[in-house]
Design an enzyme around this catalytic site. Structure first.
Site, PDB file in Angstrom:
ATOM      1  N   LEU A 298       0.836  -1.204   0.000  1.00  0.00           N
ATOM      2  CA  LEU A 298       0.000   0.000   0.000  1.00  0.00           C
ATOM      3  C   LEU A 298       0.871   1.254   0.000  1.00  0.00           C
ATOM      4  O   LEU A 298       2.066   1.180   0.290  1.00  0.00           O
ATOM      5  CB  LEU A 298      -0.913  -0.026   1.235  1.00  0.00           C
ATOM      6  N   PRO A 299       0.273   2.421  -0.310  1.00  0.00           N
ATOM      7  CA  PRO A 299       1.102   3.622  -0.451  1.00  0.00           C
ATOM      8  C   PRO A 299       1.862   4.022   0.817  1.00  0.00           C
ATOM      9  O   PRO A 299       3.070   4.261   0.762  1.00  0.00           O
ATOM     10  CB  PRO A 299       0.084   4.709  -0.839  1.00  0.00           C
TER      11      PRO A 299
ATOM     12  N   LYS B 173      15.465   0.380   4.511  1.00  0.00           N
ATOM     13  CA  LYS B 173      14.860   0.839   3.249  1.00  0.00           C
ATOM     14  C   LYS B 173      14.888   2.369   3.152  1.00  0.00           C
ATOM     15  O   LYS B 173      15.155   2.936   2.085  1.00  0.00           O
ATOM     16  CB  LYS B 173      13.421   0.302   3.179  1.00  0.00           C
TER      17      LYS B 173
ATOM     18  N   LYS C  81       7.453  11.167   0.269  1.00  0.00           N
ATOM     19  CA  LYS C  81       7.073  10.489   1.520  1.00  0.00           C
ATOM     20  C   LYS C  81       8.289   9.824   2.166  1.00  0.00           C
ATOM     21  O   LYS C  81       8.535   9.976   3.363  1.00  0.00           O
ATOM     22  CB  LYS C  81       6.002   9.417   1.211  1.00  0.00           C
TER      23      LYS C  81
ATOM     24  N   THR D 157       6.462   0.746   1.945  1.00  0.00           N
ATOM     25  CA  THR D 157       7.498   1.521   2.647  1.00  0.00           C
ATOM     26  C   THR D 157       6.797   2.458   3.614  1.00  0.00           C
ATOM     27  O   THR D 157       6.065   3.361   3.194  1.00  0.00           O
ATOM     28  CB  THR D 157       8.338   2.344   1.643  1.00  0.00           C
TER      29      THR D 157
HETATM   30  P1  NAD Z   1       0.651   2.748  -6.156  1.00  0.00           P
HETATM   31  O1  NAD Z   1       0.017   4.018  -5.724  1.00  0.00           O
HETATM   32  O2  NAD Z   1       0.902   2.490  -7.601  1.00  0.00           O
HETATM   33  O3  NAD Z   1      -0.201   1.480  -5.590  1.00  0.00           O
HETATM   34  C1  NAD Z   1      -0.870   1.458  -4.369  1.00  0.00           C
HETATM   35  C2  NAD Z   1      -2.164   0.661  -4.569  1.00  0.00           C
HETATM   36  O4  NAD Z   1      -2.810   0.496  -3.300  1.00  0.00           O
HETATM   37  C3  NAD Z   1      -3.161   1.358  -5.489  1.00  0.00           C
HETATM   38  O5  NAD Z   1      -3.516   0.474  -6.538  1.00  0.00           O
HETATM   39  C4  NAD Z   1      -4.350   1.667  -4.575  1.00  0.00           C
HETATM   40  O6  NAD Z   1      -5.602   1.579  -5.227  1.00  0.00           O
HETATM   41  C5  NAD Z   1      -4.199   0.572  -3.528  1.00  0.00           C
HETATM   42  N1  NAD Z   1      -4.869   0.846  -2.270  1.00  0.00           N
HETATM   43  C6  NAD Z   1      -4.805   1.969  -1.489  1.00  0.00           C
HETATM   44  N2  NAD Z   1      -5.544   1.791  -0.372  1.00  0.00           N
HETATM   45  C7  NAD Z   1      -6.067   0.534  -0.437  1.00  0.00           C
HETATM   46  C8  NAD Z   1      -6.924  -0.206   0.406  1.00  0.00           C
HETATM   47  N3  NAD Z   1      -7.380   0.274   1.568  1.00  0.00           N
HETATM   48  N4  NAD Z   1      -7.267  -1.463   0.028  1.00  0.00           N
HETATM   49  C9  NAD Z   1      -6.819  -1.976  -1.145  1.00  0.00           C
HETATM   50  N5  NAD Z   1      -6.017  -1.303  -2.000  1.00  0.00           N
HETATM   51  C10 NAD Z   1      -5.655  -0.058  -1.646  1.00  0.00           C
HETATM   52  O7  NAD Z   1       2.019   2.649  -5.334  1.00  0.00           O
HETATM   53  P2  NAD Z   1       3.283   1.697  -5.640  1.00  0.00           P
HETATM   54  O8  NAD Z   1       4.229   2.429  -6.533  1.00  0.00           O
HETATM   55  O9  NAD Z   1       2.791   0.344  -6.028  1.00  0.00           O
HETATM   56  O10 NAD Z   1       3.970   1.697  -4.198  1.00  0.00           O
HETATM   57  C11 NAD Z   1       3.471   0.885  -3.135  1.00  0.00           C
HETATM   58  C12 NAD Z   1       4.474   0.943  -1.994  1.00  0.00           C
HETATM   59  O11 NAD Z   1       5.746   0.448  -2.443  1.00  0.00           O
HETATM   60  C13 NAD Z   1       4.744   2.362  -1.448  1.00  0.00           C
HETATM   61  O12 NAD Z   1       4.896   2.320  -0.067  1.00  0.00           O
HETATM   62  C14 NAD Z   1       6.047   2.756  -2.147  1.00  0.00           C
HETATM   63  O13 NAD Z   1       6.766   3.712  -1.383  1.00  0.00           O
HETATM   64  C15 NAD Z   1       6.759   1.409  -2.226  1.00  0.00           C
HETATM   65  N6  NAD Z   1       7.729   1.250  -3.318  1.00  0.00           N
HETATM   66  C16 NAD Z   1       7.457   1.674  -4.580  1.00  0.00           C
HETATM   67  C17 NAD Z   1       8.408   1.484  -5.590  1.00  0.00           C
HETATM   68  C18 NAD Z   1       8.147   1.929  -7.014  1.00  0.00           C
HETATM   69  O14 NAD Z   1       9.115   1.939  -7.810  1.00  0.00           O
HETATM   70  N7  NAD Z   1       6.907   2.279  -7.396  1.00  0.00           N
HETATM   71  C19 NAD Z   1       9.631   0.855  -5.303  1.00  0.00           C
HETATM   72  C20 NAD Z   1       9.861   0.411  -4.018  1.00  0.00           C
HETATM   73  C21 NAD Z   1       8.906   0.613  -3.026  1.00  0.00           C
END
Ligand code: NAD
Length: 296
Positions: free
Chosen positions: A65-66, A171, A246, A96
């Site tokens: 999740l975000p 991380k 964030k 994260t």
């Molecule tokens: P994103 O915004 O693409 O995905 C998050 C998903 O969570 C969305 O599809 C949203 O609809 C869903 N969501 C939110 N609340 C929800 C709920 N209550 N129930 C079900 N689904 C819900 O974000 P992301 O890029 O996939 O990042 C996710 C996490 O991974 C973050 O913490 C980010 O910091 C970390 N991260 C991202 C990357 C990257 O390159 N994108 C790399 C490493 C770590």
């Protein structure tokens, strides 16, 4: 067979869950986005109607999740999963979030008779799609041993950083460095181009010189230099500026709490803050290039 509930199918969670399905695990998936859910269903996952529905019959729950508030709402909120998961369930949060939030959720899990790992990832969306992520895990070694086959289906390198929250601390250190390196890479490329250099030639030179780094070599911020990088598709997909912001905020809070000086991390946070305030929060973080090389 291990039944997995996977909550959060965004840029990272979507491809991670797809890899679990592809490797033969039984996955029940849930996301607030119907589009994201449909992609998983098409690949063979069960599309759940809610998080609570997804965890029915699952022995492992994975969330991606975000931010911390979403993780806390999922597990500890009004209809939080911890109230209904069977004792012994293994919960793996790959988002994260602050180490303090991870410890708070892990303490609540233990109080409910559940087992919890924080397992944030590195490697970007390309690593998520290729199943080559690095997992940085905090929690009990025995729980990690049980999680390992699942993590290996989604990643290549699995590190045990320490107890609950340690994965998040490691991380955050990594992402603070990444934010600094991306801003520095963009600054150097913009300087070279302003002085007549070709960004691809300059990237090749620096990649074989002492300025080489991940942002330059695998995630180049200059459009067209690297076809597979978000910069070459209008900074779409990838890792949003808002999420980098964030993470830099989490690093700054961690520094304040532990009386550590992180001047470069703070500067990077301010750069991404200005960039987000200029309306670029939803673009991939490599779009920080536009701060140094504004488009006409
Ligand atoms: P994103 O915004 O693409 O995905 C998050 C998903 O969570 C969305 O599809 C949203 O609809 C869903 N969501 C939110 N609340 C929800 C709920 N209550 N129930 C079900 N689904 C819900 O974000 P992301 O890029 O996939 O990042 C996710 C996490 O991974 C973050 O913490 C980010 O910091 C970390 N991260 C991202 C990357 C990257 O390159 N994108 C790399 C490493 C770590």
């Amino acid at each position: 067979m291990t039944h997995i509930a996977f909550i959060g199918l965004g840029n990272m969670g979507g491809p991670m869950a797809l890899n679990l399905v592809a490797k033969g695990f039984s996955v029940a998936a849930f996301d607030l986005s119907a589009e994201a859910l449909a992609r998983l269903q098409a690949a063979g996952a069960r599309a759940a109607s809610s998080a609570l529905d997804a965890v029915q019959g699952a022995s492992v729950v994975i969330s991606m999740l975000p931010a911390g508030k979403h993780v806390q709402a999922l597990y500890l909120g009004e209809q939080g999963l911890f109230a209904s998961l069977p004792k012994g369930t293994l919960v793996i949060d790959c988002s994260t979030i602050a180490a303090s939030d991870a410890r708070k959720v892990a303490d609540a899990a233990a109080a409910a008779g559940l087992r919890m790992l924080d397992a944030p990832v590195s490697g970007g969306t390309a690593g998520a799609a290729a199943g080559t992520l690095t997992f940085i895990v905090g929690g009990a070694e025995t729980d990690l041993a049980e999680a390992r086959p699942l993590l290996e289906a989604m990643g290549k390198n699995i590190f045990h950083a320490g107890g609950n929250g340690a994965g998040q601390t490691a991380k955050i250190c990594n992402n603070m460095l990444l934010g600094i390196l991306m801003a520095g890479t963009a600054e150097a490329l913009a300087l070279g181009v302003k002085n007549g250099l070709d960004p691809k030639v300059l990237s090749d030179i620096m990649s074989k010189s002492s300025g080489r780094n991940w942002a330059l070599e695998l995630y180049n911020p200059w459009p067209g230099v690297m076809e597979s990088a978000p910069a070459s598709r209008g900074y779409s997909g990838g890792f949003m500026t808002a999420l980098m912001l964030k993470d830099l905020g989490l690093a700054e809070t961690t520094a304040l709490d532990s009386h550590a000086a992180t001047p470069l991390g703070t500067l990077a946070r301010n750069l991404y803050e200005s960039h987000a305030a200029a309306g670029h929060g939803q673009l991939d973080f490599s779009s920080i290039l536009q701060y140094f090389h504004p488009q006409d």
